[in-house]
Design an enzyme around this catalytic site. Structure first.
Site, PDB file in Angstrom:
ATOM      1  N   LYS A   1       0.093   3.745  -2.696  1.00 19.46           N
ATOM      2  CA  LYS A   1      -0.955   4.768  -2.637  1.00 19.46           C
ATOM      3  C   LYS A   1      -0.409   6.190  -2.576  1.00 19.46           C
ATOM      4  O   LYS A   1      -1.160   7.147  -2.783  1.00 19.46           O
ATOM      5  CB  LYS A   1      -1.883   4.494  -1.451  1.00 19.46           C
TER       6      LYS A   1
ATOM      7  N   SER B   1       0.781  -1.241   0.000  1.00 21.50           N
ATOM      8  CA  SER B   1       0.000   0.000   0.000  1.00 21.50           C
ATOM      9  C   SER B   1       0.810   1.287   0.000  1.00 21.50           C
ATOM     10  O   SER B   1       0.235   2.369  -0.089  1.00 21.50           O
ATOM     11  CB  SER B   1      -0.967   0.011   1.195  1.00 21.50           C
TER      12      SER B   1
ATOM     13  N   SER C   1      -5.876   3.566   4.411  1.00 24.57           N
ATOM     14  CA  SER C   1      -5.377   2.727   3.319  1.00 24.57           C
ATOM     15  C   SER C   1      -6.492   1.935   2.644  1.00 24.57           C
ATOM     16  O   SER C   1      -6.314   0.765   2.274  1.00 24.57           O
ATOM     17  CB  SER C   1      -4.292   1.765   3.834  1.00 24.57           C
TER      18      SER C   1
END
Length: 404
Positions: A63, A60, A115
């Site tokens: 991101k 993640s 997230s």
């Protein structure tokens, strides 16, 4: 024996007496991530690296690129209509509904604090129309930032064997993102409540997972301006964060950490960077860097921008510069025009270039009245034809200037 003891005590006293004035470089900390860096945000210089260009699945931390493209291509108040795909995504979700209307701001909070994968996909579809088109945009932006060991497949970081980045590349993406004020505002918010929407009657609250901004956490780090965690079973743990102290901003990136020690490791790396290195402004925009003096032509050369460099705190070395070999005697320019470039060297290493502006104007009349024309005509008969051609060119330039 007595003399020996006295000598040892005296030696210890001498060594300890000035210790508070010495910035001895520490041994770099050991970290468990397979790829790790500390990057100075102002210069892009690496202060620490461990396999900086080895690429791994980043989970993640992906991101931060999704956030960068969102902040560069949308307004926070833009309305996003959720498609059918984001609500069905795997992994962490805010709980979006098909047809739900939400602002870009709300989706960014879900993306960066909790997230949430559905928020990532919703933003990707809003910007590019599809996940595949957004991935293309991600990779183009990565290359422009100098991220040469990166390939993004999706906006979430869900595992794909071809979805990879390195610690250096991740730090370059964070470097660009951290320059956007809205990012730090969002990334340092501890919690955010998304108001009811057309599809949800209940507000939804997201909480910040970055412990370096949580004052009650044992990992709180004063000056941290944002960070992003990442984890999947296949990708292991990754983390990227930015922090500022005494006007210097550092970025730490850790990729592929099997031991989940990225919070304490990041603190160790930040401390190593801040304790041992210093950001120095060599020139401010508008400073006179040097003066061009040739053929009785004197031109102050002015810094077109600020120029910084990083050095170890105990290093007394001074940078030097090398000018591009330019003959300004026959050139026409105005005050403020770029007329030269300086390459800056520190301890023999090229640390960057600085455009130089002219502090004065230099027009046709000054060229025609200069001693160099007289010398060309009188002292060297072989240059007379060249001088005539040059004077003719000046005349044509002048006529065109006033007629056309």
């Amino acid at each position: 024996m007595k003399k020996t003891i006295t000598f040892i005590l005296l030696l210890l006293l001498i060594c300890s007496g000035n210790s508070y004035n010495v910035y001895a470089k520490e041994t770099p900390p050991s970290v468990s991530a397979d790829s790790a860096v500390v990057l100075d945000a102002a210069t892009g210089q690496l202060l620490y690296s461990k396999n900086p260009d080895s690429a791994y699945p980043p989970a993640s931390t992906t991101k931060i690129m999704t956030a960068l493209l969102t902040l560069e291509n949308t307004n926070l108040n833009d309305k996003v209509v959720i498609g059918k795909n984001p609500p069905a995504v795997e992994g962490t979700r805010l709980g979006l509904y098909p047809g739900e209307e939400m602002t870009v701001r709300d989706l960014l909070y879900g993306l960066l604090l909790a997230s949430d994968n559905d928020c990532a996909e919703a933003l990707a579809e809003h910007i590019s129309g599809s996940m595949d088109k957004f991935a293309v945009k991600m990779n183009i932006r990565a290359k422009k930032l100098g991220a040469e060991n990166t390939n993004f497949i999706n906006p979430t970081g869900l595992f794909n064997e071809n979805h990879k980045t390195s610690a250096r590349d991740l730090s370059l993406i964070m470097r660009a993102l951290s320059k956007i004020p809205e990012y730090s505002k969002i990334a340092t918010t501890l919690s955010y409540t998304i108001p009811p929407t057309n599809k949800s009657t209940q507000p939804r609250t997201v909480w910040n997972e970055n412990k370096l901004v949580q004052k009650q956490s044992m990992y709180y780090y004063s000056g941290c301006e944002g960070g992003k965690t990442g984890y999947t079973i296949q990708s292991l743990h990754s983390y990227v964060a930015t922090a500022t102290r005494n006007g210097e901003t550092l970025i730490v990136a850790l990729v592929h950490d099997k031991n989940k020690t990225f919070f304490p490791d990041s603190i160790s790396l930040f401390n190593f960077g801040f304790n041992n290195f210093q950001l120095v402004k060599l020139y401010s925009k508008g400073d006179v860097v040097t003066t061009y003096n040739k053929n009785k032509l004197s031109v102050p050369l002015i810094a077109a921008s600020d120029f910084y460099y990083v050095k170890e705190k105990d290093d007394k070395s001074i940078p030097n510069l090398k000018l591009k070999n330019e003959n300004l005697s026959f050139k026409l320019f105005k005050a403020g025009d770029v007329v030269n470039k300086a390459t800056i060297y520190f301890k023999g290493t090229n640390i960057g270039a600085l455009n130089l502006l002219s502090g004065v104007s230099h027009d046709e009349k000054q060229i025609l009245n200069s001693d160099i024309i007289e010398n060309m005509v009188i002292k060297n008969k072989y240059i007379i034809p060249a001088a005539i051609l040059f004077l003719a060119a000046i005349a044509v330039f002048t006529i065109k200037k006033y007629i056309f």
